[in-house]
Design a protein around this motif. Sequence first.
Motif, PDB file in Angstrom:
ATOM      1  N   MET A   1       0.850  -1.180   0.000  1.00  0.00           N
ATOM      2  CA  MET A   1       0.000   0.000   0.000  1.00  0.00           C
ATOM      3  C   MET A   1       0.893   1.240   0.000  1.00  0.00           C
ATOM      4  SD  MET A   1      -3.247  -1.220   0.406  1.00  0.00           S
ATOM      5  CE  MET A   1      -4.291  -0.020   1.089  1.00  0.00           C
ATOM      6  N   ASN A   2       0.530   2.185  -0.786  1.00  0.00           N
ATOM      7  CA  ASN A   2       1.356   3.379  -0.897  1.00  0.00           C
ATOM      8  C   ASN A   2       0.850   4.538  -0.039  1.00  0.00           C
ATOM      9  OD1 ASN A   2      -0.896   4.025  -2.334  1.00  0.00           O
ATOM     10  ND2 ASN A   2       0.117   4.233  -4.312  1.00  0.00           N
ATOM     11  N   GLY A   3      -0.240   4.348   0.688  1.00  0.00           N
ATOM     12  CA  GLY A   3      -0.729   5.382   1.590  1.00  0.00           C
ATOM     13  C   GLY A   3      -1.546   6.480   0.931  1.00  0.00           C
ATOM     14  N   ASN A   4      -1.852   6.336  -0.352  1.00  0.00           N
ATOM     15  CA  ASN A   4      -2.676   7.350  -1.016  1.00  0.00           C
ATOM     16  C   ASN A   4      -4.122   7.201  -0.570  1.00  0.00           C
ATOM     17  OD1 ASN A   4      -0.480   8.284  -2.419  1.00  0.00           O
ATOM     18  ND2 ASN A   4      -0.933   7.100  -4.257  1.00  0.00           N
ATOM     19  N   HIS A   5      -4.704   8.301  -0.166  1.00  0.00           N
ATOM     20  CA  HIS A   5      -6.090   8.295   0.265  1.00  0.00           C
ATOM     21  C   HIS A   5      -6.950   8.834  -0.876  1.00  0.00           C
ATOM     22  CE1 HIS A   5      -5.057   7.276   4.350  1.00  0.00           C
ATOM     23  NE2 HIS A   5      -4.122   8.228   4.336  1.00  0.00           N
ATOM     24  N   PRO A   6      -8.120   8.239  -1.079  1.00  0.00           N
ATOM     25  CA  PRO A   6      -8.986   8.760  -2.142  1.00  0.00           C
ATOM     26  C   PRO A   6      -9.500  10.154  -1.805  1.00  0.00           C
ATOM     27  CG  PRO A   6     -10.116   7.079  -0.885  1.00  0.00           C
ATOM     28  CD  PRO A   6      -8.700   7.115  -0.386  1.00  0.00           C
ATOM     29  N   GLU A   7      -9.787  10.893  -2.830  1.00  0.00           N
ATOM     30  CA  GLU A   7     -10.334  12.235  -2.652  1.00  0.00           C
ATOM     31  C   GLU A   7     -11.756  12.140  -2.099  1.00  0.00           C
ATOM     32  OE1 GLU A   7      -8.809  15.192  -3.207  1.00  0.00           O
ATOM     33  OE2 GLU A   7      -6.998  14.018  -3.555  1.00  0.00           O
TER      34      GLU A   7
END
Length: 71
Positions: A1-7
């Motif tokens: 997981m790259n830690g990007n959170h959805p908008e």
Amino acid sequence: MNGNHPEPVEDYTTANLILIFVNLMWIFAAVWSAWGLGPVLVLATVLNHLITRLDLHKRRKRPGLDGTGPI
């Protein structure tokens, strides 16, 4: 997981509630014009009962909101 959170998305609750209201009004008007006020009142009562049952069912599934224990 790259830690990007959805908008975050827009909240369309108000628009959906308005569309439900508009659809209920034209359905009630169509039933009223076809069969009179009696069936509209029966349909409204049945819908009210079903919404109340759905609310009670959802409250029972969530802990602390059934009225029997602390919140």
